[in-house]
Design a protein around this motif. Sequence first.
Motif, PDB file in Angstrom:
ATOM      1  N   GLY A  60       0.791  -1.215   0.000  1.00 49.40           N
ATOM      2  CA  GLY A  60       0.000   0.000   0.000  1.00 49.40           C
ATOM      3  C   GLY A  60       0.825   1.268   0.000  1.00 49.40           C
ATOM      4  O   GLY A  60       2.049   1.239  -0.169  1.00 49.40           O
ATOM      5  N   VAL A  61       0.137   2.388   0.212  1.00 49.13           N
ATOM      6  CA  VAL A  61       0.751   3.708   0.161  1.00 49.13           C
ATOM      7  C   VAL A  61       0.303   4.517   1.379  1.00 49.13           C
ATOM      8  O   VAL A  61      -0.861   4.491   1.763  1.00 49.13           O
ATOM      9  CB  VAL A  61       0.334   4.469  -1.124  1.00 49.13           C
ATOM     10  CG1 VAL A  61       0.880   5.889  -1.113  1.00 49.13           C
ATOM     11  CG2 VAL A  61       0.818   3.735  -2.355  1.00 49.13           C
ATOM     12  N   THR A  62       1.248   5.246   1.974  1.00 49.13           N
ATOM     13  CA  THR A  62       0.953   6.230   3.003  1.00 49.13           C
ATOM     14  C   THR A  62       1.484   7.562   2.525  1.00 49.13           C
ATOM     15  O   THR A  62       2.580   7.610   1.928  1.00 49.13           O
ATOM     16  CB  THR A  62       1.609   5.850   4.345  1.00 49.13           C
ATOM     17  OG1 THR A  62       1.147   4.567   4.749  1.00 49.13           O
ATOM     18  CG2 THR A  62       1.273   6.874   5.419  1.00 49.13           C
ATOM     19  N   LEU A  63       0.764   8.654   2.760  1.00 50.03           N
ATOM     20  CA  LEU A  63       1.226   9.948   2.258  1.00 50.03           C
ATOM     21  C   LEU A  63       0.853  11.071   3.194  1.00 50.03           C
ATOM     22  O   LEU A  63      -0.059  10.954   4.017  1.00 50.03           O
ATOM     23  CB  LEU A  63       0.688  10.206   0.847  1.00 50.03           C
ATOM     24  CG  LEU A  63      -0.830  10.310   0.659  1.00 50.03           C
ATOM     25  CD1 LEU A  63      -1.314  11.744   0.854  1.00 50.03           C
ATOM     26  CD2 LEU A  63      -1.220   9.823  -0.728  1.00 50.03           C
ATOM     27  N   VAL A  64       1.592  12.160   3.085  1.00 48.03           N
ATOM     28  CA  VAL A  64       1.280  13.397   3.812  1.00 48.03           C
ATOM     29  C   VAL A  64       1.397  14.563   2.841  1.00 48.03           C
ATOM     30  O   VAL A  64       2.157  14.509   1.867  1.00 48.03           O
ATOM     31  CB  VAL A  64       2.214  13.645   5.021  1.00 48.03           C
ATOM     32  CG1 VAL A  64       2.103  12.527   6.033  1.00 48.03           C
ATOM     33  CG2 VAL A  64       3.657  13.827   4.564  1.00 48.03           C
ATOM     34  N   VAL A  65       0.634  15.616   3.113  1.00 45.26           N
ATOM     35  CA  VAL A  65       0.756  16.888   2.408  1.00 45.26           C
ATOM     36  C   VAL A  65       1.146  17.919   3.455  1.00 45.26           C
ATOM     37  O   VAL A  65       0.574  17.945   4.555  1.00 45.26           O
ATOM     38  CB  VAL A  65      -0.562  17.280   1.719  1.00 45.26           C
ATOM     39  CG1 VAL A  65      -0.436  18.646   1.053  1.00 45.26           C
ATOM     40  CG2 VAL A  65      -0.953  16.226   0.685  1.00 45.26           C
ATOM     41  N   ALA A  66       2.134  18.743   3.140  1.00 46.63           N
ATOM     42  CA  ALA A  66       2.676  19.685   4.122  1.00 46.63           C
ATOM     43  C   ALA A  66       2.963  21.023   3.473  1.00 46.63           C
ATOM     44  O   ALA A  66       2.918  21.169   2.241  1.00 46.63           O
ATOM     45  CB  ALA A  66       3.961  19.117   4.733  1.00 46.63           C
ATOM     46  N   ASP A  67       3.252  22.020   4.317  1.00 47.33           N
ATOM     47  CA  ASP A  67       3.636  23.329   3.801  1.00 47.33           C
ATOM     48  C   ASP A  67       5.160  23.421   3.700  1.00 47.33           C
ATOM     49  O   ASP A  67       5.870  22.443   3.944  1.00 47.33           O
ATOM     50  CB  ASP A  67       3.053  24.454   4.663  1.00 47.33           C
ATOM     51  CG  ASP A  67       3.561  24.436   6.106  1.00 47.33           C
ATOM     52  OD1 ASP A  67       4.647  23.886   6.362  1.00 47.33           O
ATOM     53  OD2 ASP A  67       2.869  24.991   6.980  1.00 47.33           O
ATOM     54  N   LEU A  68       5.657  24.591   3.340  1.00 39.39           N
ATOM     55  CA  LEU A  68       7.083  24.775   3.096  1.00 39.39           C
ATOM     56  C   LEU A  68       7.921  24.584   4.356  1.00 39.39           C
ATOM     57  O   LEU A  68       9.106  24.288   4.278  1.00 39.39           O
ATOM     58  CB  LEU A  68       7.344  26.160   2.492  1.00 39.39           C
ATOM     59  CG  LEU A  68       8.760  26.462   2.005  1.00 39.39           C
ATOM     60  CD1 LEU A  68       9.215  25.444   0.963  1.00 39.39           C
ATOM     61  CD2 LEU A  68       8.832  27.870   1.431  1.00 39.39           C
ATOM     62  N   LEU A  69       7.308  24.727   5.521  1.00 36.34           N
ATOM     63  CA  LEU A  69       8.021  24.507   6.775  1.00 36.34           C
ATOM     64  C   LEU A  69       7.991  23.053   7.216  1.00 36.34           C
ATOM     65  O   LEU A  69       8.551  22.686   8.239  1.00 36.34           O
ATOM     66  CB  LEU A  69       7.422  25.387   7.881  1.00 36.34           C
ATOM     67  CG  LEU A  69       7.615  26.890   7.703  1.00 36.34           C
ATOM     68  CD1 LEU A  69       6.879  27.646   8.793  1.00 36.34           C
ATOM     69  CD2 LEU A  69       9.087  27.249   7.699  1.00 36.34           C
ATOM     70  N   GLY A  70       7.308  22.208   6.427  1.00 31.89           N
ATOM     71  CA  GLY A  70       7.235  20.797   6.765  1.00 31.89           C
ATOM     72  C   GLY A  70       6.128  20.445   7.720  1.00 31.89           C
ATOM     73  O   GLY A  70       6.064  19.323   8.224  1.00 31.89           O
ATOM     74  N   VAL A  71       5.221  21.387   8.004  1.00 30.15           N
ATOM     75  CA  VAL A  71       4.099  21.126   8.902  1.00 30.15           C
ATOM     76  C   VAL A  71       3.031  20.324   8.151  1.00 30.15           C
ATOM     77  O   VAL A  71       2.583  20.734   7.074  1.00 30.15           O
ATOM     78  CB  VAL A  71       3.494  22.440   9.426  1.00 30.15           C
ATOM     79  CG1 VAL A  71       2.254  22.169  10.269  1.00 30.15           C
ATOM     80  CG2 VAL A  71       4.530  23.207  10.232  1.00 30.15           C
ATOM     81  N   THR A  72       2.641  19.193   8.694  1.00 28.07           N
ATOM     82  CA  THR A  72       1.659  18.328   8.047  1.00 28.07           C
ATOM     83  C   THR A  72       0.284  18.976   8.040  1.00 28.07           C
ATOM     84  O   THR A  72      -0.224  19.413   9.075  1.00 28.07           O
ATOM     85  CB  THR A  72       1.584  16.972   8.766  1.00 28.07           C
ATOM     86  OG1 THR A  72       2.851  16.305   8.660  1.00 28.07           O
ATOM     87  CG2 THR A  72       0.506  16.090   8.156  1.00 28.07           C
ATOM     88  N   LEU A  73      -0.336  19.029   6.866  1.00 27.74           N
ATOM     89  CA  LEU A  73      -1.667  19.610   6.698  1.00 27.74           C
ATOM     90  C   LEU A  73      -2.733  18.539   6.548  1.00 27.74           C
ATOM     91  O   LEU A  73      -3.887  18.750   6.912  1.00 27.74           O
ATOM     92  CB  LEU A  73      -1.684  20.522   5.472  1.00 27.74           C
ATOM     93  CG  LEU A  73      -0.645  21.655   5.460  1.00 27.74           C
ATOM     94  CD1 LEU A  73      -0.716  22.410   4.141  1.00 27.74           C
ATOM     95  CD2 LEU A  73      -0.858  22.591   6.637  1.00 27.74           C
ATOM     96  N   ALA A  74      -2.361  17.396   5.978  1.00 28.40           N
ATOM     97  CA  ALA A  74      -3.296  16.286   5.798  1.00 28.40           C
ATOM     98  C   ALA A  74      -2.489  15.022   5.556  1.00 28.40           C
ATOM     99  O   ALA A  74      -1.351  15.075   5.072  1.00 28.40           O
ATOM    100  CB  ALA A  74      -4.245  16.548   4.623  1.00 28.40           C
ATOM    101  N   GLU A  75      -3.062  13.882   5.907  1.00 29.78           N
ATOM    102  CA  GLU A  75      -2.383  12.602   5.692  1.00 29.78           C
ATOM    103  C   GLU A  75      -3.403  11.537   5.382  1.00 29.78           C
ATOM    104  O   GLU A  75      -4.590  11.666   5.723  1.00 29.78           O
ATOM    105  CB  GLU A  75      -1.545  12.224   6.909  1.00 29.78           C
ATOM    106  CG  GLU A  75      -2.275  12.267   8.237  1.00 29.78           C
ATOM    107  CD  GLU A  75      -1.310  12.164   9.400  1.00 29.78           C
ATOM    108  OE1 GLU A  75      -0.287  11.460   9.274  1.00 29.78           O
ATOM    109  OE2 GLU A  75      -1.573  12.795  10.433  1.00 29.78           O
ATOM    110  N   ALA A  76      -2.956  10.467   4.731  1.00 28.89           N
ATOM    111  CA  ALA A  76      -3.869   9.394   4.344  1.00 28.89           C
ATOM    112  C   ALA A  76      -3.058   8.146   4.041  1.00 28.89           C
ATOM    113  O   ALA A  76      -1.837   8.199   3.833  1.00 28.89           O
ATOM    114  CB  ALA A  76      -4.686   9.805   3.112  1.00 28.89           C
ATOM    115  N   SER A  77      -3.760   7.013   4.012  1.00 30.04           N
ATOM    116  CA  SER A  77      -3.115   5.752   3.637  1.00 30.04           C
ATOM    117  C   SER A  77      -4.100   4.905   2.860  1.00 30.04           C
ATOM    118  O   SER A  77      -5.324   5.090   2.966  1.00 30.04           O
ATOM    119  CB  SER A  77      -2.616   4.998   4.877  1.00 30.04           C
ATOM    120  OG  SER A  77      -3.693   4.692   5.745  1.00 30.04           O
ATOM    121  N   LEU A  78      -3.549   3.980   2.089  1.00 32.22           N
ATOM    122  CA  LEU A  78      -4.384   3.143   1.226  1.00 32.22           C
ATOM    123  C   LEU A  78      -3.764   1.760   1.101  1.00 32.22           C
ATOM    124  O   LEU A  78      -2.649   1.628   0.594  1.00 32.22           O
ATOM    125  CB  LEU A  78      -4.512   3.780  -0.165  1.00 32.22           C
ATOM    126  CG  LEU A  78      -5.221   2.953  -1.234  1.00 32.22           C
ATOM    127  CD1 LEU A  78      -6.720   2.903  -0.930  1.00 32.22           C
ATOM    128  CD2 LEU A  78      -4.981   3.541  -2.617  1.00 32.22           C
TER     129      LEU A  78
END
Length: 390
Positions: free
Chosen positions: A91-109
Amino acid sequence: MPASPSTARAINDRVALQLLQREGPLTAGQLKAMTGLSRPTVADLVERLQGSGLIQVVGESGEQRRGPNARVYGIVADRAHLAALDVRTQGVTLVVADLLGVTLAEASLPIGDDTSTEPAVERAVALLERTVREAGAARLHSVGIGAPGLIDPMSGELRDTSGLPAWHRRLVAALQERLPARVVVENETNLAALAEQRAGAARDRDTFVYLWLGHGVGAALFLDGRLRRGASGGAGEIGFLPVPGTAGLPSANDCGGGFHSLAGSAAICELAEKYGIQAAPAPGPAAAALVAAAVASGHAADFLDALAHRLSLGAAAVASVLDPGCVVLGGEVGHAGGEELAVRVEARLAALTPLPTQVRAGDLGGDAVLHGALLTAREAAQDELFAPGA
């Protein structure tokens, strides 16, 4: 030859941005003290960076909290959005973050073995697109991907490796084709080592070996501050290492009989069964749950000793050749074993090689791959946004 005024300005701007990235928001006075630049030069660079949209006033400091000297400047975090993906066999795990590396959203499949290539790719891409929308990111600037397999050191592409799902390689290509973003792919173990070196157990080391202990085994080599990939991108394929205690020898197409046969998840589960170790089902490799249960029980010394002996065989071979001075036991299993396992491996390693080698437990566990992928995406974005004339 002295630098031209424009080159000097670009260098000063980049230094200031790197300080703001590392230290967090700073006043102009703090930037002056840290850079050694004059007050007028700092005032000019602050004005330039504000004008380019890279920094902004984020608050004030000092007793009176007013006036130019009290302004605190920080990087504009939403100037660029990033994504990081940890692509595993299942499967896949992912995160979306801003330029400072702060996580804004995450998900896995989860993606089962019975899922064919194109549906697996489409589901993974759709997951990323949906997570980007949930994060409120208008556009991704850079994407870092950690995947098992070899990365071609010349092209930077994931090589077609037997034993891995076909959708892995196709996913990387699909993301490169469909996203208006820079996509960087790297071997998962290398990314985990990068994360431990930047923010984990190897923060104080320029030279060390990282052992990934999860479903499979792998190694990453940091020598003199640089990650070493080897001539074909295969440095660290320790699963194929011939070691004593296995039923046979590995082959070019099968790591069975190599170190993998002693330290892979299935092998550790068999060892735990032999010693009567049991654990409740948990996410990640079953071996990690068993090791954690053994450590927590306080009555599983024989099992931990046997596991440490196995791990020391692979660690000794690498240490004897490279003399890294430090081995980090990473991945879910290394994290689960913690200091209890690391101490045992270090003691056995000392009996196998004359080279003094410290053994440490990884701090980041299975999250290290995703952490390293995000670091890679952030650095790719910064290289462009912080570049002269950007």
